[in-house]
Motif scaffolding. Sequence first.
Motif, PDB file in Angstrom:
ATOM      1  N   HIS A 267       0.855  -1.184   0.000  1.00 42.41           N
ATOM      2  CA  HIS A 267       0.000   0.000   0.000  1.00 42.41           C
ATOM      3  C   HIS A 267       0.890   1.233   0.000  1.00 42.41           C
ATOM      4  O   HIS A 267       1.487   1.575   1.028  1.00 42.41           O
ATOM      5  CB  HIS A 267      -0.907   0.002   1.227  1.00 42.41           C
ATOM      6  CG  HIS A 267      -1.819   1.181   1.307  1.00 42.41           C
ATOM      7  ND1 HIS A 267      -2.819   1.425   0.379  1.00 42.41           N
ATOM      8  CD2 HIS A 267      -1.889   2.207   2.200  1.00 42.41           C
ATOM      9  CE1 HIS A 267      -3.454   2.524   0.693  1.00 42.41           C
ATOM     10  NE2 HIS A 267      -2.903   3.020   1.798  1.00 42.41           N
ATOM     11  N   THR A 545       1.928  -1.523  11.061  1.00 39.65           N
ATOM     12  CA  THR A 545       1.038  -0.978  10.036  1.00 39.65           C
ATOM     13  C   THR A 545      -0.409  -0.966  10.496  1.00 39.65           C
ATOM     14  O   THR A 545      -1.141  -0.006  10.297  1.00 39.65           O
ATOM     15  CB  THR A 545       1.164  -1.802   8.746  1.00 39.65           C
ATOM     16  OG1 THR A 545       2.520  -1.799   8.336  1.00 39.65           O
ATOM     17  CG2 THR A 545       0.304  -1.218   7.649  1.00 39.65           C
ATOM     18  N   LYS A 546      -0.843  -2.058  11.155  1.00 37.69           N
ATOM     19  CA  LYS A 546      -2.241  -2.148  11.560  1.00 37.69           C
ATOM     20  C   LYS A 546      -2.585  -1.037  12.545  1.00 37.69           C
ATOM     21  O   LYS A 546      -3.628  -0.398  12.460  1.00 37.69           O
ATOM     22  CB  LYS A 546      -2.517  -3.507  12.185  1.00 37.69           C
ATOM     23  CG  LYS A 546      -2.384  -4.672  11.208  1.00 37.69           C
ATOM     24  CD  LYS A 546      -2.728  -5.982  11.885  1.00 37.69           C
ATOM     25  CE  LYS A 546      -2.594  -7.140  10.918  1.00 37.69           C
ATOM     26  NZ  LYS A 546      -2.909  -8.446  11.558  1.00 37.69           N
ATOM     27  N   LEU A 549      -3.187   2.397  11.135  1.00 38.18           N
ATOM     28  CA  LEU A 549      -4.355   2.594  10.284  1.00 38.18           C
ATOM     29  C   LEU A 549      -5.597   2.963  11.098  1.00 38.18           C
ATOM     30  O   LEU A 549      -6.683   3.058  10.575  1.00 38.18           O
ATOM     31  CB  LEU A 549      -4.630   1.326   9.471  1.00 38.18           C
ATOM     32  CG  LEU A 549      -3.618   1.051   8.369  1.00 38.18           C
ATOM     33  CD1 LEU A 549      -3.921  -0.279   7.716  1.00 38.18           C
ATOM     34  CD2 LEU A 549      -3.620   2.169   7.354  1.00 38.18           C
ATOM     35  N   PRO A 597      -9.601   1.496   4.503  1.00 34.39           N
ATOM     36  CA  PRO A 597      -8.483   2.449   4.644  1.00 34.39           C
ATOM     37  C   PRO A 597      -7.982   3.001   3.317  1.00 34.39           C
ATOM     38  O   PRO A 597      -7.487   4.131   3.269  1.00 34.39           O
ATOM     39  CB  PRO A 597      -7.406   1.602   5.329  1.00 34.39           C
ATOM     40  CG  PRO A 597      -8.173   0.551   6.082  1.00 34.39           C
ATOM     41  CD  PRO A 597      -9.356   0.231   5.214  1.00 34.39           C
ATOM     42  N   GLU A 738      -5.585  -3.099   3.398  1.00 41.42           N
ATOM     43  CA  GLU A 738      -6.109  -1.731   3.392  1.00 41.42           C
ATOM     44  C   GLU A 738      -7.314  -1.571   2.485  1.00 41.42           C
ATOM     45  O   GLU A 738      -7.873  -0.478   2.370  1.00 41.42           O
ATOM     46  CB  GLU A 738      -5.020  -0.746   2.951  1.00 41.42           C
ATOM     47  CG  GLU A 738      -3.812  -0.689   3.860  1.00 41.42           C
ATOM     48  CD  GLU A 738      -2.813  -1.804   3.575  1.00 41.42           C
ATOM     49  OE1 GLU A 738      -3.063  -2.573   2.622  1.00 41.42           O
ATOM     50  OE2 GLU A 738      -1.822  -1.921   4.309  1.00 41.42           O
TER      51      GLU A 738
END
Length: 961
Positions: A267, A545-546, A549, A597, A738
């Motif tokens: 992403h 990363t999670k 977000l 996302p 995402e």
Amino acid sequence: IVPVDRFCREMGPALGVNLAEFEFPAYFNFFVQRKRCTLIVDSVDAERNIRRVFSETLLGPAQFRHEENPLTHEDEDFAPDFPREAIPDFQKELKHFRIMPNGSELVLETLLKFCHFESAPDSNFRDNLGAPPVLEEEGVEVRVNGAEDLPGEEVTNENGTKKGKSKTLSYSQIRWIGDVAKVYPSDAPEDQIKQNKTKRVEIFKMPSGTDYVVHDIDENNIIVGKARFSGNVRVSEGISVIGLDEDKSSGTDNESDHPTVNPPTFHPPSFGLTVLGNSHGFDKSGSTSGYVLWINGRGVMIDPPPYSSATLEREGIRPRLIVGIILTHCHADHDAGAFQKVLTGSPVIVITTPTIYKSFIRKYAALSSLSPALLRHSHRYKPAIIGEPLRFQGATFHFTYTLHSIPCVGFRVDWRGRSMVFTGDHFNNPPAIQKLVEKGVLSPARAADLSNLPLQETDLLLHEAGAPPIHTPLDVLLKLPEKVKQRLYVVHTSALPENCPLRVAPTGTAGTIRLDRIRRSSAYSGGDAVSQRKRPSIFDATSNTKALLHGSVAEALLEDVDEYAESELFTPSSHIVYAHLRGVDPLARPQRSEPPPVSMRPTSSSDAWFILNLLSAVPFLSSLSYTSTMEVLETARVAAYCCGEVVVPANRRGDFLVVVWEGTCMEREVKSMDLSELKNGEESQTTRSLDDSGKRAKGGAIWHAGDWTGPRALQPEKRLSGDNSSSLTNDVVAMSEEGVKVIVVDYSSLKTILKNGSALYRRYVLSRSQKHACVIPPSIQGKISGMFENAVKNLNVIELLDSNTGLRKLTAVQKRHLECLVEGPTAFAPGQRLWRSGSAVDKAFIVVAGTVSFVPKRRNGGTAGKVTKKKTSRVKEMHETKTKRTYEEERPDIGESMQKDAVRAVREIHARRHSLDDDHSSIPGSDSEDNNESLDKKGFSTTENNSLTETEDYARLSRGL
């Protein structure tokens, strides 16, 4: 040894790569080893081109080096209101770097010495060549690649396929058929060279132009070492940037080995940086520095390393996501990958100053032997003007010239309150810069501009480090203010010393620096507020990363969502609702509490441009007029899907053109219950999601951003289209964590636009509605005729292109367009000429069935040796009779009239062969008649005795022809 082909022309990951990289070997040889490099070239033209290349890279543009009236700068590089006193004086700066410690000026001959291959002028020249040892009276045998294998052992290619048995070359063959280059030690006395009493290396170039034999000669003129190697450089399809994500599979499709394992997804940040390489041109174990600057999810490469496009593809990043290249300067460790990128994939925009751009074109025109006009046609150019903001893809760039041995730029880029500074190659040494001011090389304003480059307030500083005097010493970076070092990453260096407090930028997509995750603060309005409040830093952010977000970071991202929030991205518009589907949008999905996302991406004025950029990859769309293209945009809509949601249900795979804008999709098997419902039409498939009951289809297709699915007419790759064998049982689902953003176009509406606006599409439809047919010449009968008829009947042009080793690498658009341009098929009789040597090359032939061969062009009216007048008259009469009959009876197959010409050419080759074997050269009448009769019936004889490549010594054949 500089090979004949100095850059790769073969389509694939190596297209455009410099196969004769002599720039940094020459630098290393001189600046590190203190020796001069000898380049062995095959022609004067090759030496001339290499001199042009080195002039640009070592000395800089010629206009700054003229002895009389040299330019100090180019006015087109600078904005009209840029301070004149801050403009660099390139004549002084570049000359400063050319002055060596001993006070002499660096010139081309300081680094390079040229040696040419030459043919033997007389037998004395051959007699002075190195001789084999006395014990080897029969000559020296040289193995392929210098291998020590036994005679007749199988030789294999890199892919493991058998190439055939290795052959040997005798010493007599080598010395007589090869052009020779002699290389002597730099300290060898001239008298010993003339008497052949010094060590040397003799390099033989074989007539093929691609094979070389090297003899190591001692002072007694005896061969003490030997090797043979090929000048054809083969680059593996799996090649990648050195050190970038080495833990991942080197194959192009990891999912092929593990068909149920999810493919890689990436992403891109709305604003951030991926480091492709972090080292320099002298590091043999690391990749040269290169980067991808992400702006609104689109990539802009900065000095990309070679093979970077192929490497990114394995990460699911398609070439069309890379929209531009920033070129800082024309040293090989910075521009080699840029040249490769402009020749491959989708067209990109090259951004640099006019001076650097012109130098880049001159350098690679000389290296590749391609015309400058052709190179300019392969891309778009956007000039970077010093002192003038450059707006690109929603970000603003400010460029400046740094201090380097040739013109080089650094820049600052701003995006929605975030920023990054990239120094490029730069000699940042304040005490040394002050000395240059005292010498008059730099003006005070120019020095102040250079010193300010790394001290700007910014979120991220990428500063190079290397060996002075053209790079920044590491101790200078250690002395920078602490607040600067907090946001500093060191680049262009192989490694930092142990316990060094500075940081090297992380490489690979996993280490992507995401500047868009910094929450904007009102404190950055300017003035004293900056000093009163701490600026958020990317180095304080977590790498999870999670986590990033959600929460405050997600809120920060949503601050910039101002266009899509009320658009059809979250609530699909009703203009694609079909009555025959019970009023349900086939691509709609249940309302969700939170948007995916991927939909949080801030909008940009360049989004419409990027949508067109993605759509242009689809066949026929690029052939539409402006008005028709606007109709496509009116029909298209953007939709976002959460991970696991169905993007295109199995029963509608052929009804829509779906282009992936962001994220990754894959085929997923429909549950048996869902499949029965699907067939009965009892339930909409849009409610299915990716859970334990549904799994990825084994060997199913994968779509990354830039890929598309739809009817076969718009997607030539069958496995990616909606018409493949699995499309009825497999949904297309979003698999990126995402989410996925796609561009959807109803095919029925698009088909109407294409029929009205694309002549190419109309031609395609017409060709598909007609069956292939051709007239088989009467001379082709029996099984061969049946084979031809069957080949024509089953002809599929796309499959034919895929079976061609070169054409299979074309893009989907190119294949479909080529399919629309083909004519035929056309059948040719045995011996019929397709193309005459010397004629204009105005068409290309693709062989559907049969075999085509090149026949050597005849000389001296087509005679060889002593041919009797009676025989000449007989052949002439036969030729005239055949020609007359062809005109009168078989006029459409007029090429058959030249069958006898081809036959005579083959016979004359054999006649010349016998003339080399015997002192008296004649063609026996009886044998000739028998041969003529045999060839008349069969076209070209295929007997073993007529195979010149297997029965003739290559030396005699080359001399005979």
